[in-house]
Design a protein around this motif. Sequence first.
Motif, PDB file in Angstrom:
ATOM      1  N   ALA A 427      -5.260 -90.609 -21.457  1.00 12.04           N
ATOM      2  CA  ALA A 427      -6.151 -91.605 -22.587  1.00 12.04           C
ATOM      3  C   ALA A 427      -6.032 -90.898 -23.854  1.00 12.04           C
ATOM      4  O   ALA A 427      -5.911 -91.814 -24.925  1.00 12.04           O
ATOM      5  N   LEU A 458      -1.463 -96.321 -21.002  1.00 12.25           N
ATOM      6  CA  LEU A 458      -2.559 -96.960 -20.767  1.00 12.25           C
ATOM      7  C   LEU A 458      -2.730 -97.111 -19.396  1.00 12.25           C
ATOM      8  O   LEU A 458      -3.974 -97.190 -18.889  1.00 12.25           O
ATOM      9  N   GLN A 463      -6.649 -97.954 -18.396  1.00 17.12           N
ATOM     10  CA  GLN A 463      -7.227 -98.680 -19.547  1.00 17.12           C
ATOM     11  C   GLN A 463      -6.481-100.223 -19.366  1.00 17.12           C
ATOM     12  O   GLN A 463      -5.779-100.587 -20.140  1.00 17.12           O
ATOM     13  N   ARG A 466      -6.747-102.752 -22.200  1.00 16.31           N
ATOM     14  CA  ARG A 466      -6.049-102.470 -23.448  1.00 16.31           C
ATOM     15  C   ARG A 466      -4.624-103.000 -23.358  1.00 16.31           C
ATOM     16  O   ARG A 466      -3.910-103.205 -24.119  1.00 16.31           O
TER      17      ARG A 466
END
Length: 771
Positions: A427, A458, A463, A466
């Motif tokens: 991250a 990512l 995530q 994103r």
Amino acid sequence: MLPDLADWLPMDVDIWAWVGGAQRELHESGNTQLAVVLADVPAQALEGRYAQLDVVAPAIAEQAKTLGKPWLELFARYWHLIGRVGDRANGAIALGDARALAEFARRDDVRDCPSAPAAAEVLAMAMANTDGPGFATERLALLNSALEGVGPESPAYSGLATQYVAALLDDGKPGEAVVYAESALGRLRDAGRQPSWELAAAHARALLADGRADQALSVLESATGFKPDDPVAKDRREALLKTQILIAADRIPEAYDALPDLDVVREHPREWVDWAHAVVRLVERGAIANTWQLGRVLRQWMLYFEQTGGHRARFELALIAGHLAIGRQIAWQARLLADYAEAAIPELTARDGLEKRVAELRAAAEQVTEPAPPGPRDELVQYFDAADRGQNADPERWGAWLWPLSGTDLPATRRHTSALGFLGYPATAADLYWKPVVEDGDPAAADEEDVANLTGLLIQAGQDDRVERLAGLLPERLAHLTRARLYRARERWADAAAAAERAVSAGDAVEGRRLWSAAVQQLGDNAKAAEILRPLLDSPQATEDDLWRIVVLCTMAEDWASVRAAGTKLGMQFKTQEGPIDEEWHLIRAVLPTPDGGRQEVLALRTGPATARLLIPQPKGMEYNAGDVIVFDPRPLEPIPESEEEREGFLPPFAGITMLRPGGYTSWFFDGARPTEEEWAEFNQVLAERGWPMWVYSDESYTVRNPATGERIPGVFGWVAIPPNVTPAQLDAVLDDVTEQWAHPLAWLDLAREVGIEVERHENIVKEYGL
């Protein structure tokens, strides 16, 4: 035959007699495979055979519910949870199931089962894994209630008492824990029962927490011969507890010698926090090197506990790893670990002093003087590349040295974020990489390697939003490819196939096809997966892995021309130039799945680049048998030995993928007293001349009863397989002819029943010889 079931507590011999009855009922209801593996469930839980356990235990529980057998359901659910909250140390993710089992055990038709109180033990373990101190009061109440109806004569007593001692320790009451442990041990002795090793170890742990290390060591050493509830884990847990006691006694060289190696505890999450506490103490005393590799392992363990809901464990590991990072002069990592520990606090109930401990870690990080970089800032990328080529780059130190450049200087950012991702901080790495690629740059014009690297970070960081946002900023081909990478990682196979297909349509001829083919294969269409990948045969960008995938997929699709083309590029030679490849290459070990989720090795003859014919008959109920041709993954599961001497008897193991062509063989079971060597040689020769595979499944320990004397004599059992053009009656006649002069007859009861010949004689053999 059942294994030595009494070795697996908290069940006693009477319970195992009941389990034997449950096996017979499963057999009679047609659930042969579940009946066979039922007695193996405790071993699966304690030996770490979780792939099997996670398939078998729920299946048994579901079948027990269908049959109206609540005791059997309790048995299966209990051992499944032991496999989760025991060695795997599942916390919050197992709490709901553990509470449900405790409630189930209180039902009127279950609570009289002798093992019903053990459901409270499992729930207490799940609570302890989640937040030991936070659940201490609830655990004590739960266990106290369970113990009210359980005396020392119960097989569940030791386990419940052990958990009660652990709860007192988590409640900050070591003195009471010592008193309770001694009382429980005394009650067991008075009842004429030996305590479990775990209860004695809990006594030693309580003495250690109460500051009485010498007494703790004496208790632990006196208990070493006690029978453990978990015999598989006993040695490493005993060694780890001994290490902790010796450290407290300031006997550091002995503690270092006693500490289990990382390789011993690596696969056992239950031991991780205690091992880390011991290691940090030994590092402080100079007995163990404080390395970045150690820090990386602890970071992996934190992420495991994050996934399984071990909130207290990940908090403790974060602080331990943070102070070790300070010892290595790695302030950036200590700061991140302080943030990580702080983020875990809201998940904990007992929070007294936690924020202070985080603050102390942060303050220590601010006092660290990090080592100076090896060269000027504008030359650090070159220095990193040189160190990386020499395989002596310390990723933690380079994480510090490259940080001032990361996010602004793209070459430095690539290397820096790679190091951070490798160390377990995707991250943070993604945030740094995002800036030059997306915020300050034009993603549509970004280098494809940067897009791929950022996407990987990512995805690793979870995530997904994103990733989708990034894809929306990219050119069409790269956008589809980025989404396909995400969907593959999340096993969204239909979405991955659609996105990859669009990437190929937009011009991505290599990775797009790889992703598309893999997703389509996961969706069950091997022929289409082969068709998608086949064009890479003519691509200069195709790798050796691509060629092997073409071999496997085209074998499953029986596109033999493409198999030959790919095989030729891989350096293979074929005796035939068209039609199916069915040659005799060499023997292999085919590793095939069993219905219970396990794996079994079967001797096979390799007949092509990715095909093999099985040579060993299998018991009925298996999905494969002798004569079947399978497709296997051509990557060996074990490395080929380097020395010629070792290679001489080595049969490489390969993972089976699917059935290509069934041989149509049928297996029949035989059992009885072991014949003489001369008789057995004739038996083998007769079957071999007919091409009927036979395999003995018994070992030297198998015995049967001599009906004349009642003594145990060597026995033998196995399976014979016959091809589809041979009838069971023909096999019966051959077996009858070859064994009629034996001193002790063989029995083939199922075959006799099938053909309706001499069934009573075979039933008598089974009865007289105790088969």
